[in-house]
Scaffold this motif. Structure first.
Motif, short mmCIF file in Angstrom:
data_model
loop_
_atom_site.label_atom_id
_atom_site.label_comp_id
_atom_site.label_asym_id
_atom_site.label_seq_id
_atom_site.Cartn_x
_atom_site.Cartn_y
_atom_site.Cartn_z
N PHE A 34 0.79 -1.23 0.00
CA PHE A 34 0.00 0.00 0.00
C PHE A 34 0.83 1.28 0.00
O PHE A 34 0.32 2.34 -0.34
N ARG A 35 2.10 1.19 0.43
CA ARG A 35 3.03 2.31 0.40
C ARG A 35 2.63 3.50 1.28
O ARG A 35 3.34 4.49 1.35
N ASN A 36 1.50 3.42 1.92
CA ASN A 36 1.02 4.48 2.80
C ASN A 36 0.06 3.84 3.79
O ASN A 36 -0.99 3.33 3.38
N PRO A 37 0.37 3.84 5.08
CA PRO A 37 -0.51 3.19 6.05
C PRO A 37 -1.92 3.77 6.10
O PRO A 37 -2.84 3.12 6.58
N ALA A 38 -2.10 4.99 5.56
CA ALA A 38 -3.44 5.58 5.55
C ALA A 38 -4.42 4.80 4.68
O ALA A 38 -5.63 4.93 4.83
N ALA A 39 -3.90 3.98 3.76
CA ALA A 39 -4.78 3.18 2.90
C ALA A 39 -5.34 1.96 3.62
O ALA A 39 -6.38 1.42 3.22
N ARG A 41 -6.81 1.33 6.63
CA ARG A 41 -8.12 1.35 7.30
C ARG A 41 -9.28 1.31 6.30
O ARG A 41 -10.17 0.47 6.44
N PRO A 42 -9.34 2.19 5.30
CA PRO A 42 -10.48 2.11 4.38
C PRO A 42 -10.52 0.82 3.57
O PRO A 42 -11.60 0.28 3.30
N VAL A 43 -9.34 0.29 3.20
CA VAL A 43 -9.32 -0.94 2.42
C VAL A 43 -9.79 -2.12 3.26
O VAL A 43 -10.65 -2.90 2.83
N TYR A 44 -9.28 -2.27 4.48
CA TYR A 44 -9.68 -3.40 5.31
C TYR A 44 -11.11 -3.26 5.81
O TYR A 44 -11.80 -4.26 6.01
N THR A 45 -11.58 -2.06 5.98
CA THR A 45 -12.98 -1.86 6.35
C THR A 45 -13.89 -2.33 5.23
O THR A 45 -14.89 -3.02 5.46
N GLU A 46 -13.55 -1.98 3.99
CA GLU A 46 -14.36 -2.41 2.85
C GLU A 46 -14.30 -3.92 2.67
O GLU A 46 -15.31 -4.56 2.37
N THR A 85 -13.99 0.85 -4.92
CA THR A 85 -13.80 1.59 -3.68
C THR A 85 -12.39 1.38 -3.14
O THR A 85 -11.69 2.34 -2.77
N MET A 86 -11.95 0.13 -3.10
CA MET A 86 -10.60 -0.16 -2.60
C MET A 86 -9.54 0.43 -3.52
O MET A 86 -8.54 1.00 -3.06
N ALA A 87 -9.74 0.32 -4.84
CA ALA A 87 -8.78 0.87 -5.80
C ALA A 87 -8.64 2.38 -5.63
O ALA A 87 -7.53 2.92 -5.71
N ARG A 88 -9.75 3.06 -5.38
CA ARG A 88 -9.71 4.51 -5.18
C ARG A 88 -8.84 4.88 -3.97
O ARG A 88 -8.03 5.81 -4.03
N HIS A 89 -8.99 4.13 -2.88
CA HIS A 89 -8.18 4.40 -1.69
C HIS A 89 -6.71 4.06 -1.91
O HIS A 89 -5.82 4.79 -1.47
N ILE A 90 -6.45 2.94 -2.59
CA ILE A 90 -5.06 2.53 -2.83
C ILE A 90 -4.37 3.54 -3.74
O ILE A 90 -3.25 4.00 -3.44
N LEU A 91 -5.02 3.91 -4.83
CA LEU A 91 -4.44 4.90 -5.75
C LEU A 91 -4.29 6.26 -5.09
O LEU A 91 -3.26 6.92 -5.21
N GLY A 92 -5.34 6.68 -4.39
CA GLY A 92 -5.35 8.02 -3.79
C GLY A 92 -4.33 8.19 -2.68
O GLY A 92 -3.79 9.28 -2.49
N LYS A 93 -4.05 7.12 -1.96
CA LYS A 93 -3.14 7.25 -0.81
C LYS A 93 -1.74 6.70 -1.10
O LYS A 93 -0.77 7.11 -0.48
N ALA A 99 -1.00 0.62 -6.46
CA ALA A 99 -2.02 -0.13 -7.21
C ALA A 99 -1.38 -1.32 -7.93
O ALA A 99 -1.93 -2.43 -7.93
N ARG A 100 -0.20 -1.09 -8.50
CA ARG A 100 0.51 -2.19 -9.18
C ARG A 100 0.89 -3.28 -8.18
O ARG A 100 0.69 -4.47 -8.42
N ASN A 101 1.43 -2.88 -7.03
CA ASN A 101 1.83 -3.85 -6.02
C ASN A 101 0.63 -4.63 -5.49
O ASN A 101 0.72 -5.85 -5.28
N ALA A 102 -0.48 -3.94 -5.28
CA ALA A 102 -1.69 -4.62 -4.79
C ALA A 102 -2.17 -5.65 -5.80
O ALA A 102 -2.58 -6.76 -5.42
N LEU A 103 -2.11 -5.31 -7.06
CA LEU A 103 -2.52 -6.25 -8.11
C LEU A 103 -1.58 -7.45 -8.15
O LEU A 103 -2.02 -8.61 -8.24
#
Length: 196
Positions: A34-39, A41-46, A85-93, A99-103
């Motif tokens: 995720f490269r940013n811990p801010a991603a 919470r919203p990703v795991y919540t979703e 929703t998850m992609a938006r948080h991963i890309l945005g944060k 996004a590439r690493n998550a994929l």
């Protein structure tokens, strides 16, 4: 350590996501992905809302620790809305690289996931200030009661090598070490045979 141990209800997805994000904030694979811990919470919540508490199950120790599982025969599928929703948080944060690493990690985990029936531990975590106090062990023991009563195996991906001894204590063994890229930390695939 069973004080406050209870099943997480589907409406508690925010609590589950918050606990898991806090517990995984220093996790090597999550930091690389995720490269940013801010991603987190919203990703795991979703994820908890859309899948793990909808068709799976989880337990929590008050608001200190939580686990999320899928039972046999249930496959990981989030649907278009949740994926976006998850992609938006991963890309945005975390940006394009996140996004590439998550994929990469998602595809690798999917390829290696066992095809035979099993329980799947997606996540078990305690908030940093509550780690080392027995909450993880209580959560694991509670789920394994159900799993062993059904004589089913269990599987997990260990993203933090120092947790290996914890999982081994409950009967999990490493079946493979997975690295999805040259700069990626190891992901340890672990299996627990059915107990009779």
């Amino acid at each position: 350590m069973t004080n406050g141990l209870q099943t997480i209800s589907p409406g508690e997805h925010r609590l589950a996501g918050d606990i898991i994000a806090a517990g995984f904030s220093d996790d090597p694979v999550n930091c690389w992905t995720f490269r940013n811990p801010a991603a987190l919470r919203p990703v795991y919540t979703e994820m908890a809302r859309a899948l793990y508490l909808r068709v799976g199950f989880g337990h929590r120790c008050a608001d200190k620790a939580a686990s999320l599982w899928l039972p046999p025969g249930v496959h990981k599928h989030f649907g278009l809305r949740s994926t976006l929703t998850m992609a938006r948080h991963i890309l945005g944060k975390g940006g394009v690289r996140a996004a590439r690493n998550a994929l990469l990690i998602d595809q690798a985990m999917e390829r290696k996931h066992p095809t035979s029936d099993h329980y799947y531990l997606f996540a078990i975590a305690a908030r940093p200030e509550h780690q080392g106090k027995g909450y993880g062990g209580a959560l694991m023991a509670k789920a394994l009661e159900r799993i062993d009563a059904q004589q089913q195996p269990a599987y997990l991906e260990n993203s933090k090598p120092e947790n290996t001894s914890f999982y081994r204590r409950f009967g999990f063994d490493i079946v493979e070490e997975l690295r999805v890229a040259d700069d990626a930390p190891p992901l340890l695939l672990m299996w627990r045979p059915a107990q009779s």
